[in-house]
Design an enzyme around this catalytic site. Sequence first.
Site, PDB file in Angstrom:
ATOM      1  N   GLY A  13       8.106  -5.104  -6.738  1.00  0.00           N
ATOM      2  CA  GLY A  13       7.163  -4.120  -6.241  1.00  0.00           C
ATOM      3  C   GLY A  13       5.787  -4.671  -5.942  1.00  0.00           C
ATOM      4  N   CYS A  14       5.542  -5.917  -6.295  1.00  0.00           N
ATOM      5  CA  CYS A  14       4.248  -6.525  -5.997  1.00  0.00           C
ATOM      6  C   CYS A  14       4.242  -7.034  -4.558  1.00  0.00           C
ATOM      7  CB  CYS A  14       3.956  -7.691  -6.942  1.00  0.00           C
ATOM      8  SG  CYS A  14       3.661  -7.195  -8.642  1.00  0.00           S
ATOM      9  N   GLN A  15       3.106  -6.923  -3.895  1.00  0.00           N
ATOM     10  CA  GLN A  15       2.967  -7.397  -2.524  1.00  0.00           C
ATOM     11  C   GLN A  15       3.174  -8.909  -2.471  1.00  0.00           C
ATOM     12  OE1 GLN A  15      -0.833  -6.391  -0.855  1.00  0.00           O
ATOM     13  NE2 GLN A  15      -0.412  -7.340   1.097  1.00  0.00           N
ATOM     14  N   SER A  16       2.631  -9.619  -3.427  1.00  0.00           N
ATOM     15  CA  SER A  16       2.803 -11.065  -3.535  1.00  0.00           C
ATOM     16  C   SER A  16       3.941 -11.341  -4.501  1.00  0.00           C
ATOM     17  CB  SER A  16       1.534 -11.714  -4.082  1.00  0.00           C
ATOM     18  OG  SER A  16       0.433 -11.394  -3.280  1.00  0.00           O
TER      19      SER A  16
END
Length: 138
Positions: free
Chosen positions: A50-53
Amino acid sequence: MSIADKQQEVLEELSFFPDWQERYEYVIGLGRKLPAMPEEQKTADKLIKGCQSQVWLDAHIEDGKVRFLADSDSVITKGMIALFVRVLDDETPDAILSADLSFIDRTGLKEHLAPTRANALNLMATQMKQRALEFSAA
């Protein structure tokens, strides 16, 4: 030093920087000081979903305390996970589970992050507590 004491220390350090840009530079510096995770440990099961990175989190128990190793492919995200590692590393699972991690809201960093990056902070905290829960249950 308790988790609350470490959180207060982080907040005091950040308070030295009056503007959010300087605070981000400080957080990025914390990320640069975080030991790199060996490439072979950067596996899919360690990714925080779920993290962009890409953010990898590993944990193990050593002498009854949780030891965290984290890394990211983004300097700001690595700095953010470094904040959590600094506060939660080398603590007992129970201490981590009972910790109030809302200190991150008081840093003032979330207001200047894209919504997906701000959400990553919550995901990081949740994953670290989840790892502590796994060790507590074992």
